[in-house]
Design a protein around this motif. Structure first.
Motif, short mmCIF file in Angstrom:
data_model
loop_
_atom_site.label_atom_id
_atom_site.label_comp_id
_atom_site.label_asym_id
_atom_site.label_seq_id
_atom_site.Cartn_x
_atom_site.Cartn_y
_atom_site.Cartn_z
N LEU A 167 -40.55 -30.44 31.20
CA LEU A 167 -41.06 -30.36 32.56
C LEU A 167 -41.59 -28.96 32.83
CD1 LEU A 167 -38.08 -32.09 34.41
CD2 LEU A 167 -40.34 -33.10 34.05
N THR A 168 -42.78 -28.87 33.39
CA THR A 168 -43.30 -27.56 33.78
C THR A 168 -42.96 -27.29 35.25
OG1 THR A 168 -45.46 -28.52 34.29
CG2 THR A 168 -45.17 -27.55 32.11
N ALA A 169 -42.74 -26.02 35.56
CA ALA A 169 -42.43 -25.59 36.92
C ALA A 169 -43.34 -24.43 37.29
CB ALA A 169 -40.97 -25.14 37.01
N SER A 170 -43.84 -24.44 38.50
CA SER A 170 -44.68 -23.33 38.95
C SER A 170 -43.87 -22.05 39.12
CB SER A 170 -45.35 -23.68 40.28
OG SER A 170 -44.39 -23.71 41.32
N GLY A 171 -42.57 -22.21 39.36
CA GLY A 171 -41.74 -21.04 39.66
C GLY A 171 -41.66 -20.74 41.14
N GLY A 172 -42.49 -21.41 41.94
CA GLY A 172 -42.46 -21.22 43.38
C GLY A 172 -42.91 -19.83 43.80
N PRO A 173 -42.74 -19.50 45.07
CA PRO A 173 -43.22 -18.21 45.58
C PRO A 173 -42.37 -17.01 45.18
CG PRO A 173 -42.12 -19.42 47.33
CD PRO A 173 -42.19 -20.35 46.14
N PHE A 174 -41.17 -17.25 44.61
CA PHE A 174 -40.24 -16.15 44.35
C PHE A 174 -39.98 -15.92 42.86
CE2 PHE A 174 -38.60 -18.02 48.50
CZ PHE A 174 -39.43 -17.20 49.28
N HIS A 196 -44.50 -22.47 34.28
CA HIS A 196 -45.93 -22.39 33.95
C HIS A 196 -46.65 -22.11 35.27
CE1 HIS A 196 -49.90 -23.35 32.55
NE2 HIS A 196 -49.96 -24.49 33.20
N ARG A 197 -46.92 -20.85 35.52
CA ARG A 197 -47.36 -20.41 36.84
C ARG A 197 -48.69 -21.02 37.27
NH1 ARG A 197 -44.40 -18.75 40.50
NH2 ARG A 197 -45.60 -16.96 41.23
N GLU A 198 -49.54 -21.33 36.32
CA GLU A 198 -50.90 -21.79 36.67
C GLU A 198 -50.94 -23.24 37.13
OE1 GLU A 198 -50.86 -18.36 34.04
OE2 GLU A 198 -50.03 -20.38 33.76
N SER A 199 -49.90 -24.03 36.86
CA SER A 199 -49.84 -25.45 37.25
C SER A 199 -51.05 -26.24 36.75
CB SER A 199 -49.71 -25.60 38.78
OG SER A 199 -48.49 -25.06 39.23
N ILE A 200 -51.45 -25.96 35.52
CA ILE A 200 -52.55 -26.69 34.89
C ILE A 200 -51.98 -27.75 33.93
CG2 ILE A 200 -54.53 -26.51 33.35
CD1 ILE A 200 -55.01 -25.43 36.17
N ILE A 201 -51.00 -27.35 33.13
CA ILE A 201 -50.26 -28.32 32.31
C ILE A 201 -49.13 -28.88 33.17
CG2 ILE A 201 -48.78 -28.62 30.29
CD1 ILE A 201 -50.32 -26.41 28.92
N SER A 237 -56.18 -17.63 30.77
CA SER A 237 -54.90 -17.71 30.08
C SER A 237 -53.94 -18.67 30.78
CB SER A 237 -54.26 -16.33 30.00
OG SER A 237 -55.06 -15.42 29.29
N LEU A 238 -53.12 -19.34 29.98
CA LEU A 238 -52.02 -20.17 30.48
C LEU A 238 -50.73 -19.52 30.00
CD1 LEU A 238 -53.39 -23.76 29.74
CD2 LEU A 238 -53.60 -22.43 31.84
N THR A 239 -49.80 -19.33 30.90
CA THR A 239 -48.57 -18.60 30.56
C THR A 239 -47.34 -19.47 30.70
OG1 THR A 239 -48.31 -17.81 32.84
CG2 THR A 239 -49.60 -16.44 31.34
N PHE A 240 -46.28 -19.08 29.98
CA PHE A 240 -45.03 -19.86 29.99
C PHE A 240 -43.84 -18.90 29.96
CE2 PHE A 240 -48.41 -22.09 27.82
CZ PHE A 240 -48.46 -23.29 28.50
N ALA A 241 -42.77 -19.29 30.65
CA ALA A 241 -41.56 -18.47 30.68
C ALA A 241 -40.36 -19.36 30.90
CB ALA A 241 -41.65 -17.42 31.79
N ARG A 242 -39.19 -18.88 30.53
CA ARG A 242 -37.96 -19.62 30.78
C ARG A 242 -37.55 -19.48 32.24
NH1 ARG A 242 -37.04 -17.43 25.63
NH2 ARG A 242 -36.63 -19.01 24.02
N PRO A 243 -37.02 -20.52 32.85
CA PRO A 243 -36.53 -20.38 34.23
C PRO A 243 -35.27 -19.53 34.28
CG PRO A 243 -35.95 -22.53 33.34
CD PRO A 243 -36.84 -21.88 32.32
N ASP A 244 -35.08 -18.83 35.39
CA ASP A 244 -33.92 -17.96 35.58
C ASP A 244 -32.83 -18.75 36.30
OD1 ASP A 244 -32.06 -16.03 36.14
OD2 ASP A 244 -33.45 -14.64 37.09
#
Length: 384
Positions: A172-179, A240-245, A293-300
């Motif tokens: 599942l991809t997540a935008s990470g929200g505003p924070f 995935h901040r860009e919400s493309i995938i 660019s498309l970026t990815f990171a682990r959720p905190d």
């Protein structure tokens, strides 16, 4: 003509679904529409789409709508009984359930019992009553077509039935929200206005707050476990901040498939309504060159505790997800009213899960009672 009833037609998903329907006027007819209390908006929708039935959850609003539509043949219903009546209509080919909260569970079960295909955008249906819903759907041979962008993406990636049998993992991809990137000290200072500023999606207030806490992604993990028959440990989450995938799947050979598109809910809504076909869409084309660019990171998970709470609830099973969902719904309402702080949302949801008695095997009555107990726990904890 596909006959559609929409529960929650004045909300974000409902209005976009009607936009999709308007783009294909020769393919759809609207049988029923429902709203909570937005009389003028539902009246306008009724005059445009001419459904046979309309339903208001609020009794006073229903009386106002009856008066407003007195010059039409539209039958106005009210309350949970009205929602379930809409869900059970034999005219329905598909029911789009886009109401927010636990109110969506009973109409979903009613529609499945009537043999109606479900386009599901109501998270709580599967989070709180996943076993009830999926067991009944299997018994009745009813399709549950996901509308959430993430679950729709997974569903689309699994249309190759041969590969689908070798599904190893869901991502599942997540935008990470505003924070995204905030510390807990920073989160302690955020306001309602801050939390309602989602970077990519235009959604209702409750879902936007859930996205800010990452509760939304935790609830989606629980949903995905029911929709795709995967354990919580077979579901990954990546920011995935860009919400493309919109999400990905991994098969036994470790190859992955992803579904991409601009962040516009009309894509998954239309796919659910037209499945298994694909029609021209009102949504603009995706340009990968323009995306860059498309970026990815682990959720905190340590900072955003709602996500960790949902993962724990999914592993516990039984009524634990229902408890978290109900407590969160009440806590979000209190946050939006300015009665609690942002971090208290996650704290209250976790406390409810750890405090309230749980059941491994449950009925609809158990789910409804547990939801109310979780809400009462939250109110008592903050003196509301």
């Amino acid at each position: 003509m596909k006959r559609v009833t929409i529960l929650g037609s004045t909300g974000s998903i409902g209005t976009q679904a009607l936009d999709v329907i308007s783009s294909h006027p020769d393919q759809f007819t609207v049988v029923g529409l429902s709203a909570n209390s937005s009389v003028s908006q539902l009246e306008e929708q009724c005059r445009i789409f001419a459904p046979q039935y309309a339903c208001m959850m609020d009794e006073t609003a229903a009386k106002e709508l009856r008066t407003a539509l007195a010059d039409t043949d539209i039958q106005v219903l009210t309350g949970m009984d009205g929602l379930c009546t809409l869900a059970a209509l034999e005219q329905n080919d598909i029911l789009l359930n886009s109401v927010v909260g636990m109110v969506g569970l009973q109409p979903t079960l009613t529609a499945i019992a009537a043999g109606t295909t479900i386009a599901l955008a109501n998270k709580e249906t599967l989070v709180a009553g996943g076993k009830l819903v999926t067991d009944l759907a299997k018994k009745m041979g009813v399709d549950i077509l996901p509308v959430d962008s993430e679950h729709s993406a997974i569903f689309q990636c699994l249309q190759d039935k041969h590969s689908a049998r070798r599904l190893k993992k869901v991502v599942l991809t997540a935008s990470g929200g505003p924070f995204f990137g905030y510390s807990r000290d920073m989160l302690a200072q955020v306001t309602v206005k801050d939390a309602l500023k989602h970077p990519n999606w235009d959604m209702g207030a409750k879902i936007t707050i859930d996205s800010a806490t990452l509760m939304n992604k935790g609830l989606e993990l629980i949903e995905a476990s029911w929709l795709f028959d995967k354990t919580p440990d077979e579901i990954d989450i990546v920011v995935h901040r860009e919400s493309i995938i919109h999400s990905l799947v991994q098969f036994d050979d470790n190859s992955m498939l992803a579904q991409l598109g601009v962040p516009d809910m009309r894509i998954p809504i239309q796919y659910a309504l037209t499945y298994p076909d694909r029609w021209p869409s009102p949504v603009k084309e995706l340009s990968l060159a323009d995306c860059g660019s498309l970026t990815f990171a682990r959720p905190d998970i340590e900072t955003f505790t709602c996500l960790g709470t949902c993962i724990e609830a999914a592993r516990r099973g039984g009524l634990a997800p229902c408890t978290v969902s109900g407590a969160n719904e009440e806590a979000v309402a209190l946050f939006l009213q300015g009665k609690i702080g942002f971090l208290q949302i996650g704290e209250l949801a976790r406390a409810a899960m750890h405090t309230l008695p749980q059941k491994d095997v449950y009925s609809l009555e158990d789910v409804l009672a547990q939801d109310q107990e979780a809400r009462a726990f939250v109110r008592a904890a903050v003196g509301a």
